[in-house]
Design an enzyme around this catalytic site. Structure first.
Site, PDB file in Angstrom:
ATOM      1  N   GLY A  52      -9.161 -29.920  20.836  1.00  0.00           N
ATOM      2  CA  GLY A  52      -9.475 -31.286  21.421  1.00  0.00           C
ATOM      3  C   GLY A  52     -11.029 -31.179  21.889  1.00  0.00           C
ATOM      4  O   GLY A  52     -11.625 -29.989  21.692  1.00  0.00           O
ATOM      5  N   GLY A  54     -14.051 -32.354  24.942  1.00  0.00           N
ATOM      6  CA  GLY A  54     -14.440 -33.034  26.149  1.00  0.00           C
ATOM      7  C   GLY A  54     -15.621 -32.741  26.654  1.00  0.00           C
ATOM      8  O   GLY A  54     -16.645 -32.329  25.840  1.00  0.00           O
ATOM      9  N   GLY A  55     -16.140 -33.091  27.769  1.00  0.00           N
ATOM     10  CA  GLY A  55     -17.269 -33.232  28.272  1.00  0.00           C
ATOM     11  C   GLY A  55     -17.712 -31.768  28.375  1.00  0.00           C
ATOM     12  O   GLY A  55     -19.183 -31.423  28.441  1.00  0.00           O
ATOM     13  N   PHE A  56     -17.006 -30.608  28.595  1.00  0.00           N
ATOM     14  CA  PHE A  56     -17.504 -29.406  28.739  1.00  0.00           C
ATOM     15  C   PHE A  56     -17.671 -28.552  27.368  1.00  0.00           C
ATOM     16  O   PHE A  56     -18.605 -27.934  27.076  1.00  0.00           O
ATOM     17  CB  PHE A  56     -16.205 -28.407  29.389  1.00  0.00           C
ATOM     18  CG  PHE A  56     -16.534 -27.106  29.575  1.00  0.00           C
ATOM     19  CD1 PHE A  56     -17.365 -26.442  30.838  1.00  0.00           C
ATOM     20  CD2 PHE A  56     -16.009 -26.016  28.658  1.00  0.00           C
ATOM     21  CE1 PHE A  56     -17.904 -25.170  30.726  1.00  0.00           C
ATOM     22  CE2 PHE A  56     -16.349 -24.801  28.856  1.00  0.00           C
ATOM     23  CZ  PHE A  56     -17.258 -24.368  29.967  1.00  0.00           C
ATOM     24  N   GLY A  57     -16.737 -29.170  26.195  1.00  0.00           N
ATOM     25  CA  GLY A  57     -16.801 -28.547  24.852  1.00  0.00           C
ATOM     26  C   GLY A  57     -15.530 -28.549  24.399  1.00  0.00           C
ATOM     27  O   GLY A  57     -14.652 -29.240  24.546  1.00  0.00           O
ATOM     28  N   VAL A  59     -12.085 -27.206  22.559  1.00  0.00           N
ATOM     29  CA  VAL A  59     -11.034 -26.548  22.956  1.00  0.00           C
ATOM     30  C   VAL A  59     -10.320 -26.039  21.697  1.00  0.00           C
ATOM     31  O   VAL A  59     -10.094 -26.972  20.714  1.00  0.00           O
ATOM     32  CB  VAL A  59      -9.997 -27.140  23.632  1.00  0.00           C
ATOM     33  CG1 VAL A  59      -8.642 -26.360  24.068  1.00  0.00           C
ATOM     34  CG2 VAL A  59     -10.336 -27.605  24.820  1.00  0.00           C
ATOM     35  N   LYS A  73     -11.312 -23.009  25.729  1.00  0.00           N
ATOM     36  CA  LYS A  73     -12.459 -24.056  25.974  1.00  0.00           C
ATOM     37  C   LYS A  73     -13.563 -23.306  26.211  1.00  0.00           C
ATOM     38  O   LYS A  73     -13.995 -22.391  27.003  1.00  0.00           O
ATOM     39  CB  LYS A  73     -11.966 -24.961  27.344  1.00  0.00           C
ATOM     40  CG  LYS A  73     -12.915 -25.995  27.505  1.00  0.00           C
ATOM     41  CD  LYS A  73     -12.349 -26.819  28.463  1.00  0.00           C
ATOM     42  CE  LYS A  73     -12.305 -26.344  29.876  1.00  0.00           C
ATOM     43  NZ  LYS A  73     -11.947 -27.300  31.030  1.00  0.00           N
ATOM     44  N   ASP A 171     -10.894 -35.842  38.974  1.00  0.00           N
ATOM     45  CA  ASP A 171     -11.032 -36.430  37.658  1.00  0.00           C
ATOM     46  C   ASP A 171      -9.584 -36.436  36.840  1.00  0.00           C
ATOM     47  O   ASP A 171      -9.319 -36.181  35.908  1.00  0.00           O
ATOM     48  CB  ASP A 171     -11.923 -35.497  36.701  1.00  0.00           C
ATOM     49  CG  ASP A 171     -12.330 -36.214  35.434  1.00  0.00           C
ATOM     50  OD1 ASP A 171     -12.469 -37.308  35.292  1.00  0.00           O
ATOM     51  OD2 ASP A 171     -12.695 -35.475  34.502  1.00  0.00           O
ATOM     52  N   ASP A 189      -8.194 -29.149  33.581  1.00  0.00           N
ATOM     53  CA  ASP A 189      -9.604 -29.539  33.928  1.00  0.00           C
ATOM     54  C   ASP A 189     -10.003 -29.561  35.442  1.00  0.00           C
ATOM     55  O   ASP A 189      -9.993 -30.754  35.965  1.00  0.00           O
ATOM     56  CB  ASP A 189     -10.038 -30.672  33.160  1.00  0.00           C
ATOM     57  CG  ASP A 189     -11.492 -30.888  32.794  1.00  0.00           C
ATOM     58  OD1 ASP A 189     -12.206 -29.921  33.680  1.00  0.00           O
ATOM     59  OD2 ASP A 189     -11.930 -31.831  32.039  1.00  0.00           O
TER      60      ASP A 189
END
Length: 384
Positions: A52, A54-57, A59, A73, A171, A189
């Site tokens: 997947g 996401g905003g972090f990076g 996975v 992640k 969140d 998260d």
């Protein structure tokens, strides 16, 4: 944590981290495994399979030395989440333990490389199943959706009531609810989570608004104060997504919130017009209506009128019990029999939705409430 970590911690350590086994005293003072970036390359097979984004990076899927599957992640260079958010999530995941929260196995802070290694959730995110866009996405039956709602609510209840100090997630959304092979739900998260400074604090003041459009509490946006009721609001949106199969913001063709969209139909007594058309099989229409009413109560504008997550867990469990009774041989006429004061009991005098709710909507949804449930949680180890 896996057994190898526990056994290692029992051994005397001179404080020097060795490349050989990847363990040692953390420079962050955390009792968890620290990985090098080289180790992450090895366990993910050079970051071969993306689970997947996401905003972090990204996975990635990985496998430890003993064959245990993990999710890794990795923070991307373009991520707007910095060291602070990363360290927050590491510290929180090290300290909290609950069956409905994703467990952390370790982390990496190797030069500019930052990553989290946590338990593998084979069925991906709730969002993927609702939207049908995930690789393993299947349309969830109503009973499955209710169970996911109960389990997610239990995870949030633990953050609010079982942690010392209490935590607000900030969140909560369908993409941050992960499912394992048994379709059991776990909240993930925690990079944006905040702890209350004291147990009697009512809010956490922030210097910026965080969260995801459609899920963010309007009161938090106005006051910049995050409370446990901010999570309740976001969870209410998740619950509406589970009921309807629709995103938080609809374009039909005009932009409308999922709250208003559901209110309009329930005000007309049209529960079937609210429910996800992809749900097949037997289901209790009363449990669907009740779940929708709970969701709208969570998203009411006034914080004082929103239930606590403890309240929500109790009421959703009742919805699930209706489905269990149906599965055990009960019958559903497909006719809504009405929600009265015996069906949902809140602590305030009457149901009140957002300010946009008109009198006919209030007539359709109004109920009285009275809770006296004591929180029960599968907490695991106490917060350290």
């Amino acid at each position: 944590m896996n057994n190898s970590v526990k056994s290692h911690k029992e051994m005397k350590n001179d404080g020097h981290r060795t490349e050989k086994d990847g363990y040692g005293n953390s420079p962050l003072g955390l009792e968890t495994r620290q990985f090098t970036y080289i180790e992450l390359e090895r366990i993910t097979n050079n970051f071969r399979r993306v689970l997947g984004k996401g905003g972090f990076g990204n996975v990635y899927e990985g496998s430890l030395e003993d064959g245990t599957q993990v999710a890794v992640k990795i923070r991307s260079k373009s991520s707007n989440q910095g060291d602070k958010e990363f360290l927050t999530e590491v510290q929180i995941l090290t300290l909290i333990h609950h069956k409905n929260l994703v467990s952390m196995i370790g982390y990496c802070k190797d030069g500019e490389h930052m990553a989290l290694v946590y338990e593998f959730m084979s069925e991906g995110t709730l969002e993927e199943h609702i939207s049908g866009k995930g690789n393993n996405a299947v349309c969830l039956a109503w009973r499955q959706r209710l169970r996911i709602a109960v389990e997610s609510a239990q995870g949030l209840e633990y953050l609010h009531k079982g942690c010392n100090p209490p935590l607000v997630h900030r969140d909560v959304k369908a993409t941050n609810i992960l499912l394992n092979a048994k379709l059991e739900a776990k909240i993930a998260d925690f990079g944006l989570s905040k702890a209350f400074h004291h147990n009697d604090d009512t809010h956490v003041s922030t210097n910026r608004i965080v969260g995801t459009p459609g899920y963010v509490d309007p009161d938090y946006q106005t006051t910049w104060r995050a409370t446990s009721k901010s999570d309740v609001y976001s969870f209410g949106i998740v619950l509406l997504v589970l009921v309807t199969g629709k995103p938080p913001i609809l374009r039909t063709p005009h932009t409308i919130s999922i709250i208003e969209w559901v209110q309009q139909r329930l005000a007309q007594g049209n529960i079937e017009g609210v429910v996800d058309v992809r749900i097949h099989g037997d289901h209790d229409i009363n449990s669907m209506w009740k779940a929708a009413v709970i969701a709208l109560k969570c998203t009411t504008e006034a914080l004082a009128e929103r239930p606590t997550m403890t309240d929500v867990v109790a009421q959703l469990q009742e919805c699930l019990n209706l489905e269990e009774e149906l599965a055990d041989g009960g019958s559903d006429s497909g006719i809504y029999n009405g929600i009265n004061s015996d069906d949902i009991n809140w602590t305030d005098d009457a149901y009140s939705t957002n300010k946009s709710t008109n009198s006919s909507q209030r007539d359709a949804l109004e109920t009285e409430h009275n809770f006296d449930r004591v929180p029960t949680m599968d907490t695991g180890p106490a917060v350290r």
